[in-house]
Design a protein around this motif. Sequence first.
Motif, PDB file in Angstrom:
ATOM      1  N   LYS A  70       0.901  -1.165  -0.077  1.00  0.00           N
ATOM      2  CA  LYS A  70      -0.180  -0.041  -0.107  1.00  0.00           C
ATOM      3  C   LYS A  70       0.815   1.167  -0.203  1.00  0.00           C
ATOM      4  N   PHE A  71       0.417   2.303  -0.492  1.00  0.00           N
ATOM      5  CA  PHE A  71       1.470   3.572  -0.778  1.00  0.00           C
ATOM      6  C   PHE A  71       1.628   4.109   0.581  1.00  0.00           C
ATOM      7  N   GLU A  72       0.665   4.295   1.528  1.00  0.00           N
ATOM      8  CA  GLU A  72       0.941   4.736   2.660  1.00  0.00           C
ATOM      9  C   GLU A  72       1.904   4.105   3.444  1.00  0.00           C
ATOM     10  N   GLY A  73       1.744   2.705   3.463  1.00  0.00           N
ATOM     11  CA  GLY A  73       2.425   1.841   4.308  1.00  0.00           C
ATOM     12  C   GLY A  73       4.124   2.032   4.029  1.00  0.00           C
ATOM     13  N   ILE A  74       4.241   1.863   2.609  1.00  0.00           N
ATOM     14  CA  ILE A  74       5.912   1.956   2.317  1.00  0.00           C
ATOM     15  C   ILE A  74       6.353   3.455   2.612  1.00  0.00           C
ATOM     16  N   ILE A  75       5.591   4.430   2.208  1.00  0.00           N
ATOM     17  CA  ILE A  75       5.906   5.791   2.667  1.00  0.00           C
ATOM     18  C   ILE A  75       6.205   5.947   4.074  1.00  0.00           C
ATOM     19  N   GLN A 104      12.342   5.336   8.751  1.00  0.00           N
ATOM     20  CA  GLN A 104      13.720   4.996   8.640  1.00  0.00           C
ATOM     21  C   GLN A 104      14.873   6.041   8.777  1.00  0.00           C
ATOM     22  N   PHE A 105      14.144   6.937   7.809  1.00  0.00           N
ATOM     23  CA  PHE A 105      15.014   8.064   7.601  1.00  0.00           C
ATOM     24  C   PHE A 105      14.773   9.650   8.545  1.00  0.00           C
ATOM     25  N   THR A 106      13.947   9.133   9.626  1.00  0.00           N
ATOM     26  CA  THR A 106      13.557  10.377  10.419  1.00  0.00           C
ATOM     27  C   THR A 106      12.829  11.392   9.770  1.00  0.00           C
ATOM     28  N   ILE A 107      11.937  11.340   8.659  1.00  0.00           N
ATOM     29  CA  ILE A 107      11.272  12.305   7.944  1.00  0.00           C
ATOM     30  C   ILE A 107       9.557  12.469   8.759  1.00  0.00           C
ATOM     31  N   HIS A 108       9.334  13.565   9.088  1.00  0.00           N
ATOM     32  CA  HIS A 108       8.207  13.663   9.635  1.00  0.00           C
ATOM     33  C   HIS A 108       7.220  14.370   8.635  1.00  0.00           C
ATOM     34  N   GLN A 144       7.226   3.570   6.309  1.00  0.00           N
ATOM     35  CA  GLN A 144       8.329   2.935   6.754  1.00  0.00           C
ATOM     36  C   GLN A 144       9.586   3.421   6.254  1.00  0.00           C
ATOM     37  N   LEU A 145       9.590   4.073   5.020  1.00  0.00           N
ATOM     38  CA  LEU A 145      10.721   4.769   4.301  1.00  0.00           C
ATOM     39  C   LEU A 145      11.185   6.098   5.194  1.00  0.00           C
TER      40      LEU A 145
END
Length: 100
Positions: free
Chosen positions: A83-88, A94-98, A90-91
């Motif tokens: 799903k689009f939301e799930g992968i976004i 991992q990179f601490t993007i809020h 998770q990524l």
Amino acid sequence: MPSKLVRISDMKAVDGAQVNKEYCTLSYSWNQSGKVIKDKTSKKSKRIDEDKHKIILPEKSNIKRVQNFIQYMGIKDHVRYVKFEGIIQQLCQQFTIHYL
């Protein structure tokens, strides 16, 4: 600051002027997947994601960050449907993007 950002924690659009943290931009074209539902009253359309976004990772890679990503995501098969939301989420986690 953009007028709207997406808060990754809940994938909600927020007013960019209210955000005082850094954000990242995302430039990628996802194929359309899922059913389109149209609200009869408002006439607005909404797409229901059906886990059909295909991600293909190299089966073997000499690039350490790709190996780390595959290990972090727990990917055993190199082809995943997500799903689009799930992968976004998770990524970004991992990179601490809020915000995107």
